[in-house]
Each structure stands twice: as structure tokens, then as C-alpha cells.
Design an enzyme around this catalytic site. Structure first.
Site, PDB file in Angstrom:
ATOM      1  N   ALA A 142      34.458  -7.650  33.563  1.00 21.76           N
ATOM      2  CA  ALA A 142      33.062  -8.034  33.780  1.00 21.76           C
ATOM      3  C   ALA A 142      32.144  -6.990  33.159  1.00 21.76           C
ATOM      4  O   ALA A 142      32.603  -6.098  32.444  1.00 21.76           O
ATOM      5  CB  ALA A 142      32.792  -8.186  35.276  1.00 21.76           C
ATOM      6  N   ASN A 143      30.856  -7.104  33.396  1.00 20.97           N
ATOM      7  CA  ASN A 143      29.901  -6.108  32.913  1.00 20.97           C
ATOM      8  C   ASN A 143      28.844  -5.864  33.988  1.00 20.97           C
ATOM      9  O   ASN A 143      28.865  -6.493  35.046  1.00 20.97           O
ATOM     10  CB  ASN A 143      29.286  -6.552  31.586  1.00 20.97           C
ATOM     11  CG  ASN A 143      28.519  -7.850  31.733  1.00 20.97           C
ATOM     12  OD1 ASN A 143      27.529  -7.921  32.454  1.00 20.97           O
ATOM     13  ND2 ASN A 143      28.992  -8.902  31.078  1.00 20.97           N
TER      14      ASN A 143
END
Ligand code: CTP
Ligand code: CA
Length: 228
Positions: free
Chosen positions: A33-34
Site C-alpha cells: 500500500a502507500n
């Protein structure tokens, strides 16, 4: 900001907004993810709805409440986000305005495991990555269903305006909202944003302001453009 008739300026317009990160599975319990919070995309969706637009918000996982007045489609992966956006675009009522504010993961794990990866003594697993579809570029493609106004974001470091100007051309979108995500800036996950609006006719740099204020000002710029 209402028109003389008291009618909201985006009444009768349909908007599609993407927001948040995407989660790309490694196995059933792990993902890539970020740091996107979704704050900017959600603020834009709320601001467009406040101006009367019929808003579909396609969002990755965030901790935010659904913005008032929007239809929210919750997705996890980039491929799910693309499918939800194409479904919205191809629905009976066409999309007039698309704003891609999501921080879509550029890569996903090729051949994610449907069983939990285990420490089997053979050392850490190697993750092979493959590129995700580009939702903004897809929505920007010419065709009868192309929204009249397609707006992308550009998260950049270095020469933000030059890089984002090149990105606007590459993606084929109409406007790019560029922001500086260098370490030490507050953009990613923060409450404030410093943006440059890049259009065919030039660049407008806005002062640092809250993401809600950026959303409101962008929605007003969209309303002014649509009214032209
Ligand atoms: N975007 C998208 N789908 C992707 C990647 C990006 O829709 N798979 C959109 C983002 O929502 C944003 C714009 O494209 O509106 C630019 O995203 P950005 O990450 O800045 O650009 P990339 O083309 O992914 O290039 P890079 O990350 O290498 O700078
Ligand atoms: Ca990217």
C-alpha cells in the site's frame, strides 16, 4: 456560490472521483500500500456534491467517513478501482467530470498467493511485480463516453511543474493538480496541500491551504469551467 437562479452550479452534472490508496495483495493476509489518507479526494467529492453534482466516489481503504451527498463505491485494488470507474463511466447517465485523486499503486504482486506464505526455511520469498492499469489514462482516452473534463493529480519531487506538465501530456487529461511530495512537505497524509493547477493555457499556483479548501476551490474552478 450559487447561480442567479438559486440553482447550484453543478446541478445536473455527474462527477466521478477516485480517492485513497489501493491495497495490492501479496497473500490473504498481506498487501502493498502507500501513505495516501484519501483526504484530498474525499474533500473534492464533498465539494462537488455541495455544488449540486451527482457524485460517485470510488475509494480505496481510508479511515475517513463517507463524504455527505456522494455515492461511495469501496474497492481495494487498482484493478477493482478501474472496473468501478468504467462501470460508472458506462452507466446510463454519462460522467461529465472525472477527478482522479487516488494514489493508485503502480505495481501489484504478479501471481499473488491464495494461501498464506510461510517461513519454510528456504529464505524470504521473492516478490515479482507487474504494472497496474492506469485509470486516469484510461478515462482520458478519446471516445463517446469520455468525460468532458478529466482531471488528474501528480505527486512529484524535484521540478514539480515541469514533471507534472509532461505527465499531463502523457496521460491525455485536461487538467493536472500537481503537488510536491518531497520528504518534509506535509502533502502525503497531511491536512494541508500546496498545488499548481496545470491546464492547456498555463499554470496557476495556489497558496498552501487545507485540503478541504483545495477541494472547495477546485470544485469552484470546475463549476466556472463547466458554465463557460
Ligand atoms: N493514476 C491512475 N492509475 C494508475 C496510476 C496513476 O489513475 N495506475 C492517476 C493518479 O490518480 C493521478 C495520476 O494518475 O491522478 C498521476 O499519478 P502519479 O502517481 O503521479 O503518476 P504515474 O503515472 O503513476 O507516474 P509516477 O508515479 O511514475 O510518477
Ligand atoms: Ca504512480
Amino acid at each position: 456560490f450559487f447561480t442567479e437562479s438559486g440553482r447550484k452550479p453543478l446541478a445536473g452534472k455527474r462527477a466521478l472521483v477516485t480517492s485513497g490508496p489501493t491495497h495490492e495483495p501479496i497473500d490473504p493476509v498481506r498487501y502493498i500500500a502507500n501513505r495516501s489518507s484519501g483526504k484530498q479526494g474525499h474533500a473534492i467529492a464533498a465539494a462537488l456534491a455541495a455544488l449540486g453534482a451527482d457524485v460517485t466516489l470510488v475509494s480505496g481503504p481510508t479511515r475517513l467517513p463517507d463524504p455527505p451527498g456522494c455515492t461511495v463505491v469501496a474497492i481495494e485494488t487498482a484493478r477493482e478501482m478501474l472496473a468501478a470507474c468504467l462501470a460508472a463511466r458506462d452507466a446510463a447517465v454519462p460522467v461529465d467530470i472525472a477527478v482522479c485523486a487516488a494514489a493508485v499503486a503502480d505495481w501489484r504482486v504478479a501471481g499473488a498467493s491464495d494461501r498464506k506464505l510461510k517461513k519454510d526455511g528456504g529464505g524470504p520469498p521473492a516478490l515479482a511485480l507487474t504494472e497496474n492499469p492506469d485509470i486516469l489514462a484510461t478515462l482520458s482516452q478519446a471516445g463517446p463516453r469520455r468525460p468532458a473534463l478529466v482531471i488528474g493529480f501528480a505527486a512529484e519531487t524535484g521540478d514539480v511543474v515541469a514533471t507534472a506538465t509532461a505527465k499531463r501530456a502523457r496521460k491525455g487529461c485536461d487538467w493536472i493538480v500537481a503537488n510536491d511530495v518531497s520528504l518534509g512537505t506535509t502533502t502525503f497524509g497531511g491536512t494541508d496541500n500546496t498545488v499548481h493547477i496545470i491546464r492547456a493555457d498555463g499554470v496557476e499556483s495556489w497558496p498552501t491551504m487545507g485540503k478541504d479548501a483545495v477541494g472547495a476551490r477546485l470544485a469552484e474552478a470546475i463549476a466556472a469551467h463547466v458554465a463557460d
